[in-house]
Design an enzyme around this catalytic site. Structure first.
Site, short mmCIF file in Angstrom:
data_model
loop_
_atom_site.label_atom_id
_atom_site.label_comp_id
_atom_site.label_asym_id
_atom_site.label_seq_id
_atom_site.Cartn_x
_atom_site.Cartn_y
_atom_site.Cartn_z
CG PHE A 1 -1.85 -1.21 1.27
CD1 PHE A 1 -2.75 -1.49 0.25
CD2 PHE A 1 -1.78 -2.07 2.34
CE1 PHE A 1 -3.57 -2.61 0.31
CE2 PHE A 1 -2.60 -3.20 2.41
CZ PHE A 1 -3.50 -3.47 1.40
CG HIS A 2 4.29 1.77 0.85
ND1 HIS A 2 5.43 1.13 1.32
CD2 HIS A 2 3.47 1.89 1.92
CE1 HIS A 2 5.28 0.88 2.61
NE2 HIS A 2 4.10 1.33 2.99
N PRO A 3 1.60 3.26 -3.09
CG PRO A 3 -0.59 3.84 -3.67
CD PRO A 3 0.21 3.12 -2.63
#
Length: 537
Positions: free
Chosen positions: A471-473
């Site tokens: 969850f690090h876009p």
């Protein structure tokens, strides 16, 4: 139509910081728009509540990625906060700045004011560090940073095992060089999640010059063409009471995140002309890089069954175990309910030729098949490992002209040879740690990928099977001056006056670690740029 000086789209991490900093001037009228609801949902403040906020439409956009060859054709849930506080209301709470070399690289790309020495004071400004101010930390800021409030014997042993394998024990990660292993520090205050909303927005809410509107879905930017070019004049927004239009006399600021900000630009006619024309959207300003350069940290979740110790699998197995954990939390604010998804981290080089640590482990004293499913019935740990500098790139693209349709999110994980090489090396490194002497008495038994997986091809396939987002876009409105850049180093959109993007989408390359703290810093820097650029008017 109501006028404001600044309109901020998105009340997530960056938006909350911006609302605080810009409304500090009582002469400036600030409007903060959030598509989600208020952050008064019970599970937001309890740290372990991420189990009930991720994948929940009350707090999450609940995006899904396109089927990905790099994940053996799987599509995966792609959580993004849809609530006041955004991702900081549903995330892992890990406070991780990245490494000095990350920011020095941004500066080397021509982005002035973004080197490590430039951004460290910004990190310190907003920080309230549990141990007080020092060379690397600030005290008295809004964002509380504290140590863990629960211990696990198996994690202490894993630290020793990592040290045996050349990853030394260190006290913390946030000093510029993350090489080593340590327990993560977290954005919590006395066992309570300390989101950007708690830290930055709550103290500003009483200011009469700040207006916050929730359940406000921004449909498009209002753009005006004049003799001097194109400018952002305001926003069109759908609210429960109908369609609204608000005007910005100074600037519109997109803080909708790495998915929302490029999508809104495209819906407004700013992006790659062929994409916009394909969906019947008039090209207001051609900017081919909008939505490109999407990248993320892909974590490979290995699982090891262990013996002669207790993990969360056992503690949470019975009703009494759950009740005792709840009692401990509500009476002392300690115990497993204060846990982020991962408590322990380690950084190392996947091979000696790497200039700095390029892989990170998130070690969990638990195991499950996949997020949202029950814990396993046996004691186990999950050492997840990710490539900190992936070279694979994807995109965010609108699927239609309807602003309520989710965009296409395509990551293209493991599409480069170097990413595959790092993935295989990471799996081998994890095995070395799990076979170290410090873990022998816990009799670790590899369940995933499994000891039968040994060849290069098998390990590549295992990475595709076990890989999932952390969850690090980032990167979809990247900062720079090349043909694919969307904003300049003052975060102004190229070719469009009075419009900035200030969120994780501006990262030209992802930072080494969790991305929430860098997003706070980006918002601090962006607020400074805005105030400097408008100081005479």
């Amino acid at each position: 139509m109501q006028n404001f000086d600044y309109i901020i789209v998105g009340a997530g991490t960056a938006g909350c910081v911006l609302a605080n900093r810009l409304s500090a001037d009582p002469q400036k009228r600030v409007l903060l728009l959030e598509a989600g609801k208020r952050d008064n949902y019970f599970w937001i403040d309890i740290p372990v509540g991420y189990l009930y906020t991720i994948g929940n439409p009350r707090t999450d956009w609940c995006f899904t990625t396109e089927p990905d060859p790099g994940l053996n054709g799987r599509s995966i849930g792609y959580a993004r906060g849809k609530v006041i506080g955004g991702c900081s209301s549903i995330n892992a709470m890990i406070y991780m700045r990245g490494q000095a070399s990350d920011y020095d690289h941004w500066a080397q790309l021509g982005n002035r004011g973004w080197g490590w020495d430039d951004v460290l004071p910004l990190f310190k400004r907003s920080e309230d560090y549990q141990h007080g101010a020092d060379r690397f930390h600030g005290a008295g800021g809004e964002l509380r940073v504290e140590e863990r409030r629960v211990n696990w014997e198996i994690l202490d042993a894993w630290r020793e095992a990592a040290a045996e394998c050349g990853i030394p024990k260190i006290s913390e990660f946030n000093t510029g060089d993350n090489f080593g292993n340590a327990y993560f520090q977290m954005n919590q205050r006395s066992g309570r999640r300390w989101s950007a909303a708690r830290a930055f927005l709550d103290p500003a809410q009483q200011r009469p010059n700040l207006t916050v509107v929730t359940e406000a879905h921004t449909l498009a930017l209002t753009l005006e063409h004049g003799s001097s070019g194109i400018r952002a004049a305001g926003v069109q927004v759908q609210t429960p009471s109908g369609r609204q239009q608000w005007q910005a006399e100074r600037e519109v600021i997109l803080a909708a995140g790495s998915i929302g900000s490029p999508h809104l630009l495209q819906l407004s006619g700013i992006g790659a002309p062929e994409l916009l024309q394909q969906h019947g959207i008039a090209v207001q300003h051609p900017l081919p890089g909008v939505g490109g350069n999407l990248h993320d940290h892909l974590q490979i979740r290995t699982i090891y069954q262990v013996s002669n110790t207790v993990t969360l699998n056992q503690r949470a197995r019975t009703l009494w175990g759950k009740m005792s954990m709840g009692l401990e939390y509500f009476t002392r604010r300690t115990g497993p309910l204060t846990m982020p998804p991962s408590q322990l981290g380690a950084f190392a080089r996947s091979d000696p030729d790497q200039p700095s640590a390029n892989i990170e482990w998130h070690v969990q004293p638990l195991s499950l098949e996949k997020f949202g499913e029950p814990l396993h019935s046996y004691n186990a740990i999950t050492p997840s490992v990710c490539n900190l500098r992936p070279s694979s790139r994807g995109h965010v693209r609108l699927k239609s002209a309807d602003p309520f349709d989710d965009p296409e999110i395509r990551l293209n994980y493991l599409s480069s040879d170097t990413d595959l090489q790092v993935a295989v090396a990471s799996l081998k490194f994890t095995r070395r740690i799990m076979q170290a002497r410090a873990l022998t008495r816990f009799e670790p038994r590899e369940l995933k990928p499994g000891p039968e997986v040994t060849s290069e091809q098998q390990l590549q396939d295992a990475a595709r099977d076990l890989g999932t987002t952390i969850f690090h876009p980032v990167g979809t409105c990247k900062m720079g001056s090349d043909t694919q850049a969307v904003v300049n180093d003052r975060l102004q959109v190229h070719g469009v006056a009075n419009l900035r993007v200030i969120d994780a989408s501006i990262m030209p390359q992802i930072t080494s670690g969790n991305t929430n703290a860098p997003t706070v810093m980006i918002a601090e820097r962006g607020a400074d740029c805005i105030k400097q650029d408008h100081r005479h008017n």
